[in-house]
Design an enzyme around this catalytic site. Structure first.
Site, PDB file in Angstrom:
ATOM      1  CB  CYS A 118      -0.950   0.001   1.194  1.00 38.49           C
ATOM      2  SG  CYS A 118      -2.115  -1.366   1.128  1.00 38.49           S
TER       3      CYS A 118
ATOM      4  CG  HIS B 109      -3.136   3.884   1.596  1.00 38.00           C
ATOM      5  ND1 HIS B 109      -3.556   3.364   0.382  1.00 38.00           N
ATOM      6  CD2 HIS B 109      -3.182   2.846   2.484  1.00 38.00           C
ATOM      7  CE1 HIS B 109      -3.830   2.078   0.536  1.00 38.00           C
ATOM      8  NE2 HIS B 109      -3.617   1.747   1.799  1.00 38.00           N
TER       9      HIS B 109
ATOM     10  CG  ASN C 188      -6.371  -0.534   1.002  1.00 39.68           C
ATOM     11  OD1 ASN C 188      -5.678  -0.164   0.064  1.00 39.68           O
ATOM     12  ND2 ASN C 188      -5.870  -0.922   2.162  1.00 39.68           N
TER      13      ASN C 188
HETATM   14  N1  COA Z   1     -18.469  -7.947   9.017  1.00 38.34           N
HETATM   15  C1  COA Z   1     -18.987  -8.145  10.233  1.00 38.34           C
HETATM   16  N2  COA Z   1     -18.240  -8.386  11.324  1.00 38.34           N
HETATM   17  C2  COA Z   1     -16.920  -8.440  11.171  1.00 38.34           C
HETATM   18  C3  COA Z   1     -16.303  -8.247   9.924  1.00 38.34           C
HETATM   19  C4  COA Z   1     -17.141  -8.005   8.821  1.00 38.34           C
HETATM   20  N3  COA Z   1     -16.658  -7.794   7.576  1.00 38.34           N
HETATM   21  N4  COA Z   1     -14.967  -8.344  10.062  1.00 38.34           N
HETATM   22  C5  COA Z   1     -14.728  -8.591  11.367  1.00 38.34           C
HETATM   23  N5  COA Z   1     -15.909  -8.646  12.039  1.00 38.34           N
HETATM   24  C6  COA Z   1     -16.122  -8.878  13.459  1.00 38.34           C
HETATM   25  C7  COA Z   1     -15.010  -9.645  14.103  1.00 38.34           C
HETATM   26  O1  COA Z   1     -15.177 -11.022  13.915  1.00 38.34           O
HETATM   27  C8  COA Z   1     -15.158  -9.237  15.549  1.00 38.34           C
HETATM   28  O2  COA Z   1     -16.205  -9.972  16.116  1.00 38.34           O
HETATM   29  P1  COA Z   1     -16.116 -10.491  17.630  1.00 38.34           P
HETATM   30  O3  COA Z   1     -16.004  -9.246  18.473  1.00 38.34           O
HETATM   31  O4  COA Z   1     -17.394 -11.226  17.780  1.00 38.34           O
HETATM   32  O5  COA Z   1     -14.888 -11.351  17.688  1.00 38.34           O
HETATM   33  C9  COA Z   1     -15.628  -7.795  15.473  1.00 38.34           C
HETATM   34  O6  COA Z   1     -16.133  -7.616  14.136  1.00 38.34           O
HETATM   35  C10 COA Z   1     -14.533  -6.777  15.733  1.00 38.34           C
HETATM   36  O7  COA Z   1     -13.393  -7.139  14.984  1.00 38.34           O
HETATM   37  P2  COA Z   1     -12.105  -6.235  14.976  1.00 38.34           P
HETATM   38  O8  COA Z   1     -11.115  -6.825  14.004  1.00 38.34           O
HETATM   39  O9  COA Z   1     -11.632  -5.976  16.365  1.00 38.34           O
HETATM   40  O10 COA Z   1     -12.705  -4.884  14.375  1.00 38.34           O
HETATM   41  P3  COA Z   1     -12.021  -3.490  14.202  1.00 38.34           P
HETATM   42  O11 COA Z   1     -12.838  -2.460  14.877  1.00 38.34           O
HETATM   43  O12 COA Z   1     -10.556  -3.527  14.498  1.00 38.34           O
HETATM   44  O13 COA Z   1     -12.208  -3.249  12.659  1.00 38.34           O
HETATM   45  C11 COA Z   1     -10.867  -3.306  10.670  1.00 38.34           C
HETATM   46  C12 COA Z   1     -11.584  -4.117  11.733  1.00 38.34           C
HETATM   47  C13 COA Z   1     -10.144  -4.269   9.744  1.00 38.34           C
HETATM   48  C14 COA Z   1     -11.897  -2.530   9.889  1.00 38.34           C
HETATM   49  C15 COA Z   1      -9.883  -2.325  11.345  1.00 38.34           C
HETATM   50  O14 COA Z   1      -9.101  -2.999  12.288  1.00 38.34           O
HETATM   51  C16 COA Z   1      -8.976  -1.673  10.349  1.00 38.34           C
HETATM   52  O15 COA Z   1      -9.402  -0.942   9.501  1.00 38.34           O
HETATM   53  N6  COA Z   1      -7.657  -1.875  10.476  1.00 38.34           N
HETATM   54  C17 COA Z   1      -6.713  -1.330   9.573  1.00 38.34           C
HETATM   55  C18 COA Z   1      -6.582  -2.266   8.441  1.00 38.34           C
HETATM   56  C19 COA Z   1      -5.944  -1.638   7.278  1.00 38.34           C
HETATM   57  O16 COA Z   1      -6.197  -0.510   6.954  1.00 38.34           O
HETATM   58  N7  COA Z   1      -5.126  -2.435   6.596  1.00 38.34           N
HETATM   59  C20 COA Z   1      -4.515  -2.069   5.419  1.00 38.34           C
HETATM   60  C21 COA Z   1      -3.355  -1.176   5.684  1.00 38.34           C
HETATM   61  S1  COA Z   1      -2.676  -0.790   4.156  1.00 38.34           S
END
Ligand code: COA
Length: 327
Positions: free
Chosen positions: A115, A249, A279
């Site tokens: 990215c 980004h 993304n």
């Molecule tokens: N739909 C519904 N529920 C989902 C899901 C989806 N697509 N993806 C994950 N969940 C659930 C998980 O299973 C978890 O459930 P649980 O509490 O029952 O275990 C809950 O949602 C929370 O998951 P978590 O991973 O802690 O959520 P989060 O608030 O951290 O959000 C992201 C997840 C990925 C959106 C967030 O962490 C993020 O944006 N991170 C940065 C990632 C990124 O930008 N990467 C690329 C960098 S270039």
């Protein structure tokens, strides 16, 4: 930096026609529109058609950038494609593109910094043009990221999309303090396990899929991006008040909003396309730039800040005075 400037004189973009909405996704993976929108800001993503390649998208974006300033492939000395999803393991997507564009004088290669690939490629092109190895470069971010997704894994498959964006850089000895004003890159390979693909030519026979601990990546993002931006501002002898636009980004609306707050920029000075593009990895910044130049928001002579972070971890920030001095 020397008196030589490396101008950013044009931008082009391409998005595949096929759109996958959050509702479409929820038909085959356990997710819903509300979760995706609240946690990421994404409502839809573009996905390549069968047989549509990363090089096809890169070519369309490059042609648009060239046409906007009346240039042809033969006018280009350097082509760098930032991609993690090349057509083939080799030759590079850039070499394929060099032939397709008739850029017979250009040196061409790919850069892989996921990215952050676009800011990495900009830095390399800037250094090469500045040191006299060519006058004009095409720097392209192009990704078929959908090919790396595990469509059963709801924690990753909802986040990404496909597309390409291209810019033209031109070495100029007279446009003092235009173009790329500073560029900062960082790498910390210790964080490999929070964002990676579980495949590749030397480790396995398969291409593999994206694996991510999203909340861990999230915790690194704003802190590392804002500190790189501070370094870029210092290197350019600028402050935030000199920045007209942040083109970040487009990974997640919460990371983008976090950067806006850290930089204390007004909301309308931040270009957001994550809702429509998701993304697109190395393509996301030039795609967003293309939207904001195309709709007239970013004007000739305005200062634009780029930042990106990706698997590695790799991250960086660039400051650019966009366009060229008017005669
Ligand atoms: N739909 C519904 N529920 C989902 C899901 C989806 N697509 N993806 C994950 N969940 C659930 C998980 O299973 C978890 O459930 P649980 O509490 O029952 O275990 C809950 O949602 C929370 O998951 P978590 O991973 O802690 O959520 P989060 O608030 O951290 O959000 C992201 C997840 C990925 C959106 C967030 O962490 C993020 O944006 N991170 C940065 C990632 C990124 O930008 N990467 C690329 C960098 S270039």
């Amino acid at each position: 930096m020397s008196d030589i400037s490396v101008l950013m004189t044009s931008v082009g973009a391409y998005l595949p026609k096929k759109i996958l909405t959050n509702e479409d996704l929820s038909a085959f993976v356990d997710t819903d529109d509300e979760w995706i929108r609240q946690r990421t800001g994404i409502t839809q993503r573009h996905i390549v058609a069968d047989g549509e390649l990363t090089s096809d998208m890169a070519r369309e974006a490059a042609l648009q950038a060239l046409q906007r300033v009346g240039l042809d492939g033969v006018d280009i000395d350097l082509i760098i494609v930032a991609t993690t999803t090349p057509d083939d393991t080799f030759p590079s997507t850039a070499a394929k593109l060099q032939h397709q564009l008739g850029a017979v004088y250009a040196v061409a290669f790919d850069v892989q910094a996921v990215c952050a690939g676009f800011v990495y490629a900009l830095d390399i092109a800037d250094a090469m043009l500045r040191s006299g190895r060519g006058k004009r470069a095409l720097v392209i971010g192009a990704e078929s990221f959908s090919k790396l997704l595990d469509w059963q894994d709801r924690s990753t498959c909802v986040l990404f999309g496909d597309g390409a964006g291209a810019v033209i850089l031109e070495r100029d000895e007279y446009a003092v303090e235009w173009g790329i004003r500073s560029s900062i890159l960082h790498t910390d390979g210790a964080h490999r396990d929070i964002l990676y693909v579980d495949g590749g030519p030397s480790s396995s026979s398969a291409v593999g899929h994206v694996r991510m601990e999203g909340n861990k990546v999230f915790r690194h993002a704003v802190e590392k991006l804002s500190s790189a931006m501070d370094e870029a501002l210092a290197a350019a002898n600028m402050t935030v008040s000199d920045v007209d636009w942040l083109v970040p980004h487009q990974a997640n609306i919460r990371i983008i909003d976090g950067m806006q707050k850290k930089m204390q920029l007004p909301t309308d000075r931040v270009v957001r396309t994550v809702d429509k593009h998701a993304n697109t990895s190395a393509a996301s910044i030039p795609l967003a730039l293309s939207v904001a130049v195309g709709d007239g928001r970013i004007k000739n002579g305005e200062v634009v800040a780029f930042e990106a972070i990706g698997g590695g971890l790799v991250w960086g920030a660039t400051l650019v005075k966009y366009g060229r001095p008017q005669k």
